[in-house]
Structure formats: structure tokens, C-alpha cells
Design a protein around this motif. Structure first.
Motif, PDB file in Angstrom:
ATOM      1  N   VAL A 120      14.061   2.485  -1.040  1.00  0.00           N
ATOM      2  CA  VAL A 120      15.102   2.415   0.246  1.00  0.00           C
ATOM      3  C   VAL A 120      14.575   1.653   1.219  1.00  0.00           C
ATOM      4  CG1 VAL A 120      16.691   3.552   1.392  1.00  0.00           C
ATOM      5  CG2 VAL A 120      16.192   4.569  -0.592  1.00  0.00           C
ATOM      6  N   ASN A 121      14.693  -0.039   1.594  1.00  0.00           N
ATOM      7  CA  ASN A 121      14.284  -0.454   2.547  1.00  0.00           C
ATOM      8  C   ASN A 121      15.158  -0.451   3.758  1.00  0.00           C
ATOM      9  OD1 ASN A 121      12.030  -1.975   0.993  1.00  0.00           O
ATOM     10  ND2 ASN A 121      13.811  -2.965  -0.200  1.00  0.00           N
ATOM     11  N   ASN A 122      14.975   0.903   4.403  1.00  0.00           N
ATOM     12  CA  ASN A 122      15.990   1.356   5.360  1.00  0.00           C
ATOM     13  C   ASN A 122      15.454   0.945   6.809  1.00  0.00           C
ATOM     14  OD1 ASN A 122      18.009   3.312   6.785  1.00  0.00           O
ATOM     15  ND2 ASN A 122      16.300   3.972   7.534  1.00  0.00           N
ATOM     16  N   ALA A 123      14.166   0.859   7.095  1.00  0.00           N
ATOM     17  CA  ALA A 123      13.337   0.445   8.373  1.00  0.00           C
ATOM     18  C   ALA A 123      14.239  -0.748   9.064  1.00  0.00           C
ATOM     19  CB  ALA A 123      12.070   0.170   8.211  1.00  0.00           C
ATOM     20  N   GLY A 124      14.636  -0.832  10.291  1.00  0.00           N
ATOM     21  CA  GLY A 124      15.182  -1.794  10.945  1.00  0.00           C
ATOM     22  C   GLY A 124      15.217  -1.649  12.472  1.00  0.00           C
ATOM     23  N   ILE A 125      15.411  -2.607  13.324  1.00  0.00           N
ATOM     24  CA  ILE A 125      15.397  -2.732  14.687  1.00  0.00           C
ATOM     25  C   ILE A 125      16.796  -3.589  15.087  1.00  0.00           C
ATOM     26  CG2 ILE A 125      13.204  -2.129  15.124  1.00  0.00           C
ATOM     27  CD1 ILE A 125      13.033  -5.218  16.022  1.00  0.00           C
ATOM     28  N   VAL A 126      17.195  -3.121  16.182  1.00  0.00           N
ATOM     29  CA  VAL A 126      18.362  -3.826  16.797  1.00  0.00           C
ATOM     30  C   VAL A 126      17.916  -4.790  17.963  1.00  0.00           C
ATOM     31  CG1 VAL A 126      19.060  -2.133  18.676  1.00  0.00           C
ATOM     32  CG2 VAL A 126      20.788  -3.545  17.604  1.00  0.00           C
ATOM     33  N   GLN A 127      18.803  -5.729  18.074  1.00  0.00           N
ATOM     34  CA  GLN A 127      18.264  -6.674  19.282  1.00  0.00           C
ATOM     35  C   GLN A 127      19.732  -7.251  19.807  1.00  0.00           C
ATOM     36  OE1 GLN A 127      18.608 -10.328  19.567  1.00  0.00           O
ATOM     37  NE2 GLN A 127      17.660 -10.111  21.459  1.00  0.00           N
ATOM     38  N   ILE A 128      19.756  -6.807  21.256  1.00  0.00           N
ATOM     39  CA  ILE A 128      20.982  -7.353  21.864  1.00  0.00           C
ATOM     40  C   ILE A 128      20.786  -8.302  23.068  1.00  0.00           C
ATOM     41  CG2 ILE A 128      22.967  -6.297  23.417  1.00  0.00           C
ATOM     42  CD1 ILE A 128      20.740  -3.803  21.566  1.00  0.00           C
ATOM     43  N   ALA A 129      21.238  -9.449  22.709  1.00  0.00           N
ATOM     44  CA  ALA A 129      21.093 -10.582  23.870  1.00  0.00           C
ATOM     45  C   ALA A 129      22.317 -11.379  23.590  1.00  0.00           C
ATOM     46  CB  ALA A 129      19.863 -11.081  23.792  1.00  0.00           C
ATOM     47  N   ALA A 130      22.643 -12.208  24.745  1.00  0.00           N
ATOM     48  CA  ALA A 130      23.373 -13.405  24.137  1.00  0.00           C
ATOM     49  C   ALA A 130      22.519 -14.640  23.548  1.00  0.00           C
ATOM     50  CB  ALA A 130      24.065 -14.009  25.570  1.00  0.00           C
ATOM     51  N   LEU A 131      23.140 -15.485  22.861  1.00  0.00           N
ATOM     52  CA  LEU A 131      22.505 -16.230  21.987  1.00  0.00           C
ATOM     53  C   LEU A 131      21.784 -17.270  22.995  1.00  0.00           C
ATOM     54  CD1 LEU A 131      24.610 -16.714  18.790  1.00  0.00           C
ATOM     55  CD2 LEU A 131      22.202 -15.999  19.001  1.00  0.00           C
ATOM     56  N   LEU A 132      22.614 -17.631  24.155  1.00  0.00           N
ATOM     57  CA  LEU A 132      22.086 -18.586  25.194  1.00  0.00           C
ATOM     58  C   LEU A 132      20.906 -18.164  25.982  1.00  0.00           C
ATOM     59  CD1 LEU A 132      25.252 -20.192  26.740  1.00  0.00           C
ATOM     60  CD2 LEU A 132      23.929 -20.704  24.784  1.00  0.00           C
ATOM     61  N   GLU A 133      20.557 -16.840  25.728  1.00  0.00           N
ATOM     62  CA  GLU A 133      19.503 -16.182  26.720  1.00  0.00           C
ATOM     63  C   GLU A 133      18.209 -15.553  25.714  1.00  0.00           C
ATOM     64  OE1 GLU A 133      19.590 -16.534  29.820  1.00  0.00           O
ATOM     65  OE2 GLU A 133      21.565 -17.217  29.701  1.00  0.00           O
ATOM     66  N   VAL A 134      18.591 -15.353  24.501  1.00  0.00           N
ATOM     67  CA  VAL A 134      17.658 -14.673  23.572  1.00  0.00           C
ATOM     68  C   VAL A 134      16.131 -15.549  23.611  1.00  0.00           C
ATOM     69  CG1 VAL A 134      18.244 -16.142  21.373  1.00  0.00           C
ATOM     70  CG2 VAL A 134      17.289 -13.804  21.240  1.00  0.00           C
ATOM     71  N   LYS A 135      15.100 -14.692  23.647  1.00  0.00           N
ATOM     72  CA  LYS A 135      13.936 -15.368  23.616  1.00  0.00           C
ATOM     73  C   LYS A 135      13.254 -15.287  22.220  1.00  0.00           C
ATOM     74  CE  LYS A 135      12.932 -13.383  28.555  1.00  0.00           C
ATOM     75  NZ  LYS A 135      14.610 -12.952  28.460  1.00  0.00           N
ATOM     76  N   PRO A 136      12.296 -16.486  22.160  1.00  0.00           N
ATOM     77  CA  PRO A 136      11.605 -16.617  20.897  1.00  0.00           C
ATOM     78  C   PRO A 136      10.905 -15.252  20.302  1.00  0.00           C
ATOM     79  CG  PRO A 136      11.078 -18.487  22.233  1.00  0.00           C
ATOM     80  CD  PRO A 136      11.806 -17.351  23.213  1.00  0.00           C
ATOM     81  N   GLU A 137      10.087 -14.778  21.179  1.00  0.00           N
ATOM     82  CA  GLU A 137       9.466 -13.241  20.968  1.00  0.00           C
ATOM     83  C   GLU A 137      10.603 -12.346  20.407  1.00  0.00           C
ATOM     84  OE1 GLU A 137       9.453 -13.233  25.450  1.00  0.00           O
ATOM     85  OE2 GLU A 137       9.207 -14.882  23.844  1.00  0.00           O
ATOM     86  N   ALA A 154       0.794  -1.187   0.028  1.00  0.00           N
ATOM     87  CA  ALA A 154       0.175   0.043   0.070  1.00  0.00           C
ATOM     88  C   ALA A 154       0.932   1.360   0.036  1.00  0.00           C
ATOM     89  CB  ALA A 154      -1.091  -0.019   1.361  1.00  0.00           C
ATOM     90  N   SER A 155       1.964   1.155   0.676  1.00  0.00           N
ATOM     91  CA  SER A 155       2.854   2.536   0.594  1.00  0.00           C
ATOM     92  C   SER A 155       3.394   2.561  -0.607  1.00  0.00           C
ATOM     93  CB  SER A 155       3.930   2.280   1.515  1.00  0.00           C
ATOM     94  OG  SER A 155       4.992   1.345   1.172  1.00  0.00           O
ATOM     95  N   VAL A 156       3.832   1.619  -1.279  1.00  0.00           N
ATOM     96  CA  VAL A 156       4.393   1.717  -2.785  1.00  0.00           C
ATOM     97  C   VAL A 156       3.149   2.495  -3.434  1.00  0.00           C
ATOM     98  CG1 VAL A 156       5.341   0.796  -4.727  1.00  0.00           C
ATOM     99  CG2 VAL A 156       6.077  -0.123  -2.460  1.00  0.00           C
ATOM    100  N   GLU A 157       2.133   1.791  -3.603  1.00  0.00           N
ATOM    101  CA  GLU A 157       0.997   2.374  -4.238  1.00  0.00           C
ATOM    102  C   GLU A 157       0.551   3.979  -4.049  1.00  0.00           C
ATOM    103  OE1 GLU A 157      -0.472   1.094  -6.943  1.00  0.00           O
ATOM    104  OE2 GLU A 157       0.110  -0.885  -6.621  1.00  0.00           O
ATOM    105  N   TRP A 188       9.501  -7.768   1.764  1.00  0.00           N
ATOM    106  CA  TRP A 188       8.328  -7.225   1.283  1.00  0.00           C
ATOM    107  C   TRP A 188       8.532  -6.043   0.483  1.00  0.00           C
ATOM    108  CZ3 TRP A 188       6.577 -11.437   1.505  1.00  0.00           C
ATOM    109  CH2 TRP A 188       6.387 -12.116   2.738  1.00  0.00           C
ATOM    110  N   GLY A 189       9.654  -5.266   0.980  1.00  0.00           N
ATOM    111  CA  GLY A 189      10.154  -4.230   0.192  1.00  0.00           C
ATOM    112  C   GLY A 189      10.619  -4.313  -1.157  1.00  0.00           C
ATOM    113  N   ILE A 190      11.207  -5.398  -1.362  1.00  0.00           N
ATOM    114  CA  ILE A 190      11.654  -5.846  -2.671  1.00  0.00           C
ATOM    115  C   ILE A 190      10.469  -6.397  -3.501  1.00  0.00           C
ATOM    116  CG2 ILE A 190      13.080  -7.714  -3.828  1.00  0.00           C
ATOM    117  CD1 ILE A 190      14.908  -7.698  -1.483  1.00  0.00           C
ATOM    118  N   GLN A 191       9.662  -7.201  -2.800  1.00  0.00           N
ATOM    119  CA  GLN A 191       8.444  -7.575  -3.842  1.00  0.00           C
ATOM    120  C   GLN A 191       7.598  -6.614  -4.122  1.00  0.00           C
ATOM    121  OE1 GLN A 191       4.648 -10.237  -2.595  1.00  0.00           O
ATOM    122  NE2 GLN A 191       6.721 -11.259  -2.089  1.00  0.00           N
TER     123      GLN A 191
END
Length: 259
Positions: free
Chosen positions: A87-104, A71-74, A119-122
């Protein structure tokens, strides 16, 4: 004004690197569609684009949702009279040890950083093909897409994925005259790095500011990156001088990671 007459859509355009990219492309002559999940921030950036003498339109979207990205492209095409650059710029960071990271936590960063790019490429690829335009798709990667960093394992994995998506999309879309490239910043002085430094301090016990300083001290050019440093390179990728470049994910990090 190498982008005069072009329409560019920038996701995550409300602040930081996204804002800088939107303003740089506007200075180079493009009209800008600003997409972000925060409506207030993109309205402010839109006013800055208009002050530069370019047209601007805004669209609130969650990039992890295909229908919203489409819809944004339209919206960009209908409100600005064309579509040339994504420009697919949107993103977030996630900081955690791999032994502690949660599924969510894993789900959230994958949905935004990986699905958001897919989705941006598509959406952009389909629109450019429909318009029979030789357009540009440009994705946000990172030095973490070239080297996995401790406590940034999941984030790094998403950026490695962006490199793969960039290469695959470049091969699939080349015959239509659509180029696909990524940009890989390093330590940029934005709110994202404030969050990284804060979380690193919580996990490691280091003083706040110590992790940021450690990384900046390792930069050959002797300073942290600015959003404008990134925006200048994205402008090159969006412009005619990069017409023969596709499938690439160069680092622009001041000399921190070498490949």
C-alpha cells in the motif's frame, strides 16, 4: 479474516489514513509492516497491531529514495515471512497558486507523491515476481487525481500522475497475476486537511475553518470522510473480492466529485 496469512506493507503508516489502513488490514487477518519517516509514530501503531493479535514490524524510510523503499520490502519479507500486499499510502500536500509556487516545493511534492509510488511499485513488483505470488499493489490517489483544484495545482498533478502510473503498472504486471489499483479519497478529517485549510486561509483571507466547511458542505452524504472510510475500501482492494479488478482509481468521497 479474508487476509489471513497475508503480509501487507503500508507506507505513511504512522498516522491518519495510513494508520487506519494498517489497523483495518490487521483486523482482516494480515500481518503488517509499517513504514514511515517517523519512527516513534509507527512504533505506536505497531503496538496497536499486536494488540489485535497480528504480527507487526517497523521500518523507517523516506519513500522518495528507491534504496530505502526496496529495503523496506526486504525487511517486511524477512521479518514477517512473506510479502503479498503493498500500500503506497505516503504522501504530502502542497498549497500554492501556480504563479507563486517555488521550484523546491515542486521538487518535494513530486519526489514523495510520484517517485514514492514509482519506487513502491518497482520494489513490490520485483519482490512479488521473485516470490511467484499473485499480489496486490495499491496506491494513494485522490479526488484531486480526477479534477484539478485551485491552489492545489501541483498536488493535483501528482495525483493525476498516480492514476497514470496505476494504469501502466496494471498493464505491465497483469501477466504475473499482480493487480494494481488506487483509492481516491475526498475531504478526510486528518492533519493534512488541517494544513490545507490553514494555508487556504493564509492565501485567500478566508477565516480558518471556512475552506474545510465549504468542501464538507458540498459532500452529498453530509459529512467529512474518516480514515476508516478509506481503510474499508483499501481492505476491499487488498482482498480476494477485488481479484478481477486492476488499473482502476475509484473515488470514495461521499459524493463530492462525479465522473
Amino acid at each position: 479474516m479474508s487476509l489471513a496469512g497475508k503480509v501487507a506493507l503500508v507506507t505513511g503508516a504512522g498516522q491518519g489514513v495510513g494508520r487506519a489502513i494498517a489497523l483495518r488490514l490487521a483486523r482482516d487477518g494480515a500481518d503488517i509492516a509499517l513504514v514511515d519517516i517517523n519512527s516513534q509514530k509507527i512504533e505506536q501503531v505497531a503496538a496497536e497491531v499486536v494488540a489485535l493479535g497480528r504480527k507487526a514490524t517497523t521500518f523507517v524510510a523516506d519513500v522518495s529514495k528507491l534504496d530505502q523503499v526496496t529495503a523496506s520490502v526486504e525487511h517486511a519479507e524477512s521479518h514477517l515471512g512473506g510479502f503479498d500486499i503493498m500500500v503506497n499510502n505516503a504522501g504530502i500536500v502542497q498549497i500554492a497558486a501556480l504563479l507563486e509556487v517555488k521550484p523546491e516545493e515542486v521538487d518535494r511534492v513530486l519526489n514523495i507523491n510520484v517517485q514514492g509510488v514509482i519506487w513502491g511499485i518497482q520494489a513490490a513488483g520485483k519482490k512479488l515476481k521473485a516470490l511467484n505470488k499473485r499480489g496486490k499493489i495499491i496506491n494513494a490517489c485522490s479526488i484531486a487525481g480526477h479534477e484539478g483544484f485551485a491552489l492545489l495545482g501541483v498536488y493535483s498533478a501528482t495525483k493525476f500522475a498516480v492514476r497514470a502510473l496505476t494504469q501502466s503498472a496494471a498493464k505491465e504486471l497483469a501477466s504475473f497475476g499482480i493487480t494494481v489499483n488506487s483509492y481516491c479519497p475526498g475531504v478526510v478529517g486528518t492533519d493534512m486537511w488541517v494544513e490545507i485549510d490553514k494555508r487556504m486561509a493564509e492565501i485567500t483571507g478566508a477565516p480558518v475553518g471556512a475552506t474545510y466547511k465549504q468542501y464538507v458542505d458540498g459532500i452529498a452524504l453530509g459529512r467529512a470522510e474518516t480514515p476508516d472510510d478509506v481503510a474499508g475500501f483499501v481492505s476491499y482492494l487488498a482482498g480476494p473480492d477485488a481479484d478481477y479488478m486492476t488499473g482502476q482509481s475509484p473515488m470514495i468521497d461521499g459524493g463530492l466529485v462525479y465522473r
